[in-house]
Design an enzyme around this catalytic site. Structure first.
Site, PDB file in Angstrom:
ATOM      1  N   ASN A 162       0.807  -1.229   0.000  1.00 52.34           N
ATOM      2  CA  ASN A 162       0.000   0.000   0.000  1.00 52.34           C
ATOM      3  C   ASN A 162       0.838   1.277   0.000  1.00 52.34           C
ATOM      4  OD1 ASN A 162       0.795  -0.582   2.620  1.00 52.34           O
ATOM      5  ND2 ASN A 162      -0.914   0.503   3.514  1.00 52.34           N
ATOM      6  N   GLU A 260       3.890  -4.467  12.443  1.00 53.57           N
ATOM      7  CA  GLU A 260       2.950  -3.372  12.165  1.00 53.57           C
ATOM      8  C   GLU A 260       1.808  -3.987  11.384  1.00 53.57           C
ATOM      9  OE1 GLU A 260       3.198  -0.377  13.224  1.00 53.57           O
ATOM     10  OE2 GLU A 260       5.282   0.278  13.297  1.00 53.57           O
ATOM     11  N   CYS A 294      -3.217   1.392   6.764  1.00 53.33           N
ATOM     12  CA  CYS A 294      -3.435   0.597   7.981  1.00 53.33           C
ATOM     13  C   CYS A 294      -4.118   1.408   9.072  1.00 53.33           C
ATOM     14  CB  CYS A 294      -2.105   0.057   8.480  1.00 53.33           C
ATOM     15  SG  CYS A 294      -0.845   1.331   8.568  1.00 53.33           S
ATOM     16  N   GLU A 471       7.794   2.301  14.910  1.00 50.05           N
ATOM     17  CA  GLU A 471       8.565   2.845  13.803  1.00 50.05           C
ATOM     18  C   GLU A 471       8.333   4.347  13.802  1.00 50.05           C
ATOM     19  OE1 GLU A 471       7.658   0.131  10.469  1.00 50.05           O
ATOM     20  OE2 GLU A 471       9.610  -0.709  10.942  1.00 50.05           O
TER      21      GLU A 471
HETATM   22  P1  NAD Z   1       0.235  -9.483   3.658  1.00 51.65           P
HETATM   23  O1  NAD Z   1       0.363  -9.867   5.060  1.00 51.65           O
HETATM   24  O2  NAD Z   1      -0.474 -10.386   2.739  1.00 51.65           O
HETATM   25  O3  NAD Z   1       1.662  -9.230   2.993  1.00 51.65           O
HETATM   26  C1  NAD Z   1       2.593  -8.345   3.543  1.00 51.65           C
HETATM   27  C2  NAD Z   1       3.985  -8.793   3.154  1.00 51.65           C
HETATM   28  O4  NAD Z   1       4.235 -10.053   3.768  1.00 51.65           O
HETATM   29  C3  NAD Z   1       4.190  -8.993   1.657  1.00 51.65           C
HETATM   30  O5  NAD Z   1       5.503  -8.589   1.320  1.00 51.65           O
HETATM   31  C4  NAD Z   1       4.075 -10.499   1.507  1.00 51.65           C
HETATM   32  O6  NAD Z   1       4.763 -11.003   0.383  1.00 51.65           O
HETATM   33  C5  NAD Z   1       4.708 -10.967   2.795  1.00 51.65           C
HETATM   34  N1  NAD Z   1       4.322 -12.316   3.226  1.00 51.65           N
HETATM   35  C6  NAD Z   1       3.202 -13.010   2.926  1.00 51.65           C
HETATM   36  N2  NAD Z   1       3.236 -14.228   3.500  1.00 51.65           N
HETATM   37  C7  NAD Z   1       4.399 -14.312   4.185  1.00 51.65           C
HETATM   38  C8  NAD Z   1       4.993 -15.313   5.001  1.00 51.65           C
HETATM   39  N3  NAD Z   1       4.412 -16.493   5.214  1.00 51.65           N
HETATM   40  N4  NAD Z   1       6.195 -15.051   5.566  1.00 51.65           N
HETATM   41  C9  NAD Z   1       6.804 -13.858   5.387  1.00 51.65           C
HETATM   42  N5  NAD Z   1       6.295 -12.886   4.604  1.00 51.65           N
HETATM   43  C10 NAD Z   1       5.096 -13.095   4.014  1.00 51.65           C
HETATM   44  O7  NAD Z   1      -0.424  -8.050   3.701  1.00 51.65           O
HETATM   45  P2  NAD Z   1      -0.876  -7.194   2.491  1.00 51.65           P
HETATM   46  O8  NAD Z   1      -2.214  -7.707   2.071  1.00 51.65           O
HETATM   47  O9  NAD Z   1       0.192  -7.084   1.488  1.00 51.65           O
HETATM   48  O10 NAD Z   1      -1.004  -5.747   3.185  1.00 51.65           O
HETATM   49  C11 NAD Z   1      -2.160  -5.327   3.759  1.00 51.65           C
HETATM   50  C12 NAD Z   1      -2.111  -5.452   5.260  1.00 51.65           C
HETATM   51  O11 NAD Z   1      -0.969  -4.754   5.775  1.00 51.65           O
HETATM   52  C13 NAD Z   1      -3.296  -4.793   5.919  1.00 51.65           C
HETATM   53  O12 NAD Z   1      -3.777  -5.641   6.941  1.00 51.65           O
HETATM   54  C14 NAD Z   1      -2.722  -3.520   6.516  1.00 51.65           C
HETATM   55  O13 NAD Z   1      -3.397  -3.010   7.601  1.00 51.65           O
HETATM   56  C15 NAD Z   1      -1.348  -3.907   6.859  1.00 51.65           C
HETATM   57  N6  NAD Z   1      -0.480  -2.724   6.926  1.00 51.65           N
HETATM   58  C16 NAD Z   1      -0.075  -2.292   8.154  1.00 51.65           C
HETATM   59  C17 NAD Z   1       0.707  -1.147   8.266  1.00 51.65           C
HETATM   60  C18 NAD Z   1       1.169  -0.659   9.605  1.00 51.65           C
HETATM   61  O14 NAD Z   1       2.062   0.166   9.652  1.00 51.65           O
HETATM   62  N7  NAD Z   1       0.609  -1.113  10.716  1.00 51.65           N
HETATM   63  C19 NAD Z   1       1.078  -0.456   7.117  1.00 51.65           C
HETATM   64  C20 NAD Z   1       0.644  -0.924   5.883  1.00 51.65           C
HETATM   65  C21 NAD Z   1      -0.139  -2.081   5.799  1.00 51.65           C
END
Ligand code: NAD
Length: 497
Positions: A162, A260, A294, A471
């Site tokens: 995102n 996060e 997020c 962070e």
């Molecule tokens: P996701 O968890 O599907 O993926 C995030 C990252 O994790 C990607 O790079 C993905 O390739 C990797 N990943 C997936 N499976 C993994 C595994 N088994 N081991 C290690 N890495 C793995 O999330 P998304 O759909 O890409 O992002 C959306 C989510 O992220 C939402 O829930 C959002 O709230 C959250 N988010 C949080 C913040 C924050 O600062 N708190 C910021 C941005 C997004």
């Protein structure tokens, strides 16, 4: 699509992206690539290397070498290189923003702000590189005791789609400032600007191997990064489900982690609030970046006496939201993928089935129907209870829910009655209430009469299922250092003193 035909600035859209390891582009050891889509058209944009455990091992070995070179520099020198990276990011603002917009679908104005924020991370943390202080601890007359903050070594950073370049900077800059070297694993949908950032690090004079990027799927490259024995700390930003898997992985290895995760942040409006301003900021809170934030303020808790007036003001705001391809620079672009659009539409159906009333939006914009892009209008539900799934679960799309409350106690109870705790906002002209409610909210960041007004300098992170660790701000440096205490016997000295 010939993306390079529409190039702005100096950085081309490559037809293929490799990993960036040891200061060079490197082909994936498995020889496979992942097709990357332009979310504004649904067409092919490029392809990225499909990383596996072997690529991660190479990147970690490179980062171990990079770590030694980086540590050999004085903090001042590391800081200056980071400041040069910041300047290079700004020098390349147009082309980086263009790439980010093509890759994520976000409007150019948002992509520009994201690149500027990344530059700001390198500026802020570059300036802090020679200010990581220890403490002298009073103990006994015969000992001098002091603590110093030391880097971990190689840190691994897993990034969502995102805000790719901001999230890369948010994790990498404090880690680098503290003297660590990094391996970044961007989301498979949006890897381009993270790779360009790594390239600019070399251009700025950073030793090869200090910043490495392995692209690929989470279950392959991401998991391998968590499991690699050379990685001494992980920072993960993403969903709760994946966060839980990462936590299992780091538990096996007993290494620290920052997680996060998501949010369902409350936006509480008391009757004495400036409702016009609140409506404008509510639009920003859940519509900005097509709701893919997020800390989006998606739960609008509104005092019953002003809910109708507020809803009318908010609808006026939503009517002003223009929608278009990222590079057309509208107010919002598409969501990142067909899968994400399906998720958002799924929640719109769930809301209707739960008995909530959709009073605005939620359609695919008719003018964009033939484009193949993943567009959706901002949506507003009323007649919502805090128990409905649309009020409890993160949608990650431009969907707001309006829930009435009757008094302060109920507002706080409803705000806190959620598994997440990332951000919250309080709207009131009563200064006592503002502080009181801010103190009672279970959230890592609380805004009063505003929404997300500051970025880089203010510590950010979750309560509850939104994760832990911080962070941004100087707090982030603490997370990327480990504390060593040195206790020195200095002799008995002269007993008469
Ligand atoms: P996701 O968890 O599907 O993926 C995030 C990252 O994790 C990607 O790079 C993905 O390739 C990797 N990943 C997936 N499976 C993994 C595994 N088994 N081991 C290690 N890495 C793995 O999330 P998304 O759909 O890409 O992002 C959306 C989510 O992220 C939402 O829930 C959002 O709230 C959250 N988010 C949080 C913040 C924050 O600062 N708190 C910021 C941005 C997004």
């Amino acid at each position: 699509m010939d993306a390079s035909a529409t190039l702005v600035g100096d950085i081309p859209v490559r037809t293929r992206y490799e990993h960036f390891i040891g200061g060079q582009h490197q082909a994936p050891s498995g020889g496979q690539y992942i097709e990357v889509e332009n979310p504004s058209t649904g067409g092919r944009l490029t392809e990225c290397a499909r990383g596996n455990a072997s690529d991660i091992s190479k990147a970690v070995a490179s980062a171990q070498q990079g770590y030694r070179a980086w540590r050999a520099l004085k903090p001042l020198q590391r800081g200056r290189i980071m400041l040069r990276i910041s300047h290079l990011l700004l020098d390349n603002l147009d082309s980086l923003a263009y790439l980010e917009s093509l890759d994520t679908g976000k409007p150019l104005w948002v992509a520009r702000a994201d690149v500027e924020t990344c530059a700001r991370y390198f500026e802020y943390f570059g300036g802090a590189a020679d200010k990581i202080l220890g403490e002298v601890v009073p103990t006994t007359d015969t000992h001098i005791t002091y603590s110093i903050r030391e880097p971990y070594g190689v840190t691994g950073h897993i990034i969502p789609w995102n805000g790719p370049i901001t999230q890369a900077g948010r994790g990498a800059a404090p880690a680098l400032c503290a003297g660590n070297s990094v391996v970044l694993k961007p989301a498979e949908e949006t890897s381009i600007t993270t790779l360009e950032l790594a390239r600019l690090c070399i251009e700025a004079g950073m030793p090869a191997g200090v910043v490495n990027v392995v692209t690929g799927y989470g279950a392959e490259a991401g998991k391998a990064l968590v499991d690699n024995m050379g990685v001494r700390r992980i920072s993960f930003t993403g969903s709760v489900e994946t966060g839980r898997e990462v936590l299992h992985g780091v538990a096996e290895r007993i290494i620290p982690v920052t997680v996060e995760l998501g949010g369902k942040s409350p936006f509480i409006i008391f009757p004495d609030a400036d409702l016009e301003r609140a409506a404008t900021l509510a639009r920003k809170a859940f519509v900005f970046n097509t709701g893919q934030i997020c800390s989006a303020g998606t739960r609008l808790l509104v005092h019953r006496s002003v809910q109708e007036k507020f809803a009318a003001l908010l609808i006026d705001e939503l009517k002003q939201v223009t929608i278009g391809a990222g590079t057309d620079n509208s107010a919002i672009g598409p969501v990142v993928s067909a899968r994400q659009l399906e998720r958002v539409c799924g929640y719109l159906d769930i809301g209707r089935q739960e008995g909530a009333r959709l009073i605005y939006g939620g359609n695919k914009p008719s003018a964009l129907l033939g484009t193949g892009g993943h567009f959706i209008e901002p949506a507003l539900f009323v007649d919502v209870t805090n128990q409905m799934r649309i009020a409890r679960e993160e949608i990650f799309g431009p969907v707001g829910v309006l829930i009435p409350f009757d008094d302060e106690e109920q507002a706080v109870a409803m705000a806190n009655d959620n598994d997440f705790g990332l951000a919250a906002a309080v709207w009131t002209s009563d200064v006592g209430r503002a502080h009181r409610v801010a103190g009672l909210l279970e959230a890592g960041q609380v805004y009063v009469n505003d929404y997300q007004p500051v970025g880089v300098e203010a510590p950010f992170g979750g309560y509850k299922n939104s994760g832990f660790g911080r962070e941004k701000g100087l707090a982030a440096i603490h997370d990327y250092t480990q504390l060593k205490t040195v206790i020195v016997y200095q002799g008995e000295g002269n007993p008469s003193h």
